[in-house]
Design an enzyme around this catalytic site. Structure first.
Site, mmCIF file in Angstrom:
data_model
loop_
_atom_site.group_PDB
_atom_site.id
_atom_site.type_symbol
_atom_site.label_atom_id
_atom_site.label_comp_id
_atom_site.label_asym_id
_atom_site.label_seq_id
_atom_site.Cartn_x
_atom_site.Cartn_y
_atom_site.Cartn_z
ATOM 1 N N ASP A 151 47.414 40.479 46.619
ATOM 2 C CA ASP A 151 47.182 40.877 45.377
ATOM 3 C C ASP A 151 45.700 41.725 45.023
ATOM 4 O O ASP A 151 44.863 41.357 45.299
ATOM 5 C CB ASP A 151 47.322 39.532 44.270
ATOM 6 N N ILE A 152 46.070 43.051 44.798
ATOM 7 C CA ILE A 152 44.816 44.028 44.751
ATOM 8 C C ILE A 152 43.922 43.624 43.619
ATOM 9 O O ILE A 152 42.585 43.791 43.849
ATOM 10 C CB ILE A 152 45.263 45.413 44.674
ATOM 11 N N VAL B 263 51.222 47.765 39.601
ATOM 12 C CA VAL B 263 49.866 47.817 40.083
ATOM 13 C C VAL B 263 48.899 48.002 38.471
ATOM 14 O O VAL B 263 47.954 47.383 38.320
ATOM 15 C CB VAL B 263 49.499 48.750 41.149
ATOM 16 N N ASP B 264 49.370 49.106 37.993
ATOM 17 C CA ASP B 264 48.543 49.479 36.638
ATOM 18 C C ASP B 264 48.267 48.335 35.828
ATOM 19 O O ASP B 264 47.270 48.230 35.340
ATOM 20 C CB ASP B 264 49.105 50.605 36.020
ATOM 21 N N GLY C 35 56.428 52.564 44.283
ATOM 22 C CA GLY C 35 57.186 51.770 43.488
ATOM 23 C C GLY C 35 58.209 52.600 42.592
ATOM 24 O O GLY C 35 58.815 53.381 42.993
ATOM 25 N N VAL C 36 57.894 52.648 41.179
ATOM 26 C CA VAL C 36 58.745 53.006 40.379
ATOM 27 C C VAL C 36 58.722 54.596 40.431
ATOM 28 O O VAL C 36 59.595 55.355 39.746
ATOM 29 C CB VAL C 36 58.418 52.668 38.917
#
Length: 176
Positions: free
Chosen positions: A9-10, A32-33, A123-124
């Site tokens: 987990d960043i 992530v954002d 990702g997306v």
């Protein structure tokens, strides 16, 4: 420079700076954002709003990077970069490479010696993990500056295996 790939987990990384796979608005989003904005708390959103009000009224362009404080995160800085969106026809690897290179430029500018990065655009935004790993690892390996550690922090075992394969010189041997 040391380069690592880990699953994790960043938002929990104890490094000088983490890279946010942001959208151009800088005001949070999904993936992530969204996780970074949620963990950082309201200070991060306030800084991003100020950037939009002053320096970036039209948002952050694809491939560029900008740094803010980190709010409640265990790091000191968040480096925001906007990855190319393959679903919108943004398939030029140079745009993706710029995300990683400009993020490292920002890290050096603020004095960050350790940096955690996600798989920007994997990702997306529709980029294949193998393509992101290849471009990211090449961009980091060819970048010259004052950063001691780049840690790719990846959420899924499959993406981690892809980055590990690229780092170990065995691309294509990891799961997609």
């Amino acid at each position: 420079m040391q380069i690592q790939a880990v699953r994790g987990d960043i938002t929990r990384e104890a490094v000088d700076a983490i890279v946010n796979a942001a959208n151009s608005s800088l005001l949070g989003g999904g993936g992530v954002d969204g996780a970074i904005h949620a963990a950082a708390g309201p200070e991060l959103l306030a800084e991003c709003r100020e950037l939009r009000r002053t320096r970036l009224p039209d948002g952050l362009p694809v491939g560029e990077a900008v740094t803010t404080g980190a709010g409640n995160l265990p790091c000191r800085w968040v480096i925001h970069t906007v990855g190319p969106n393959a679903h919108r026809g943004q398939t030029d690897p140079a745009l993706l490479r710029a995300c990683f290179a400009h993020s490292l430029d920002e890290a050096a500018r603020v004095g960050a010696r350790t940096v955690a990065m996600p798989a920007v655009s994997a990702g997306v935004y529709g980029w294949a993990a193998q393509d992101v790993a290849r471009v990211a690892v090449e961009a980091v390996r060819s970048w010259f500056g004052e950063v001691d550690l780049v840690r790719f922090v990846l959420f899924s075992p499959a993406v981690l295996a892809t980055f590990e394969g690229e780092l170990n010189g065995t691309p294509g041997h990891a799961p997609p």
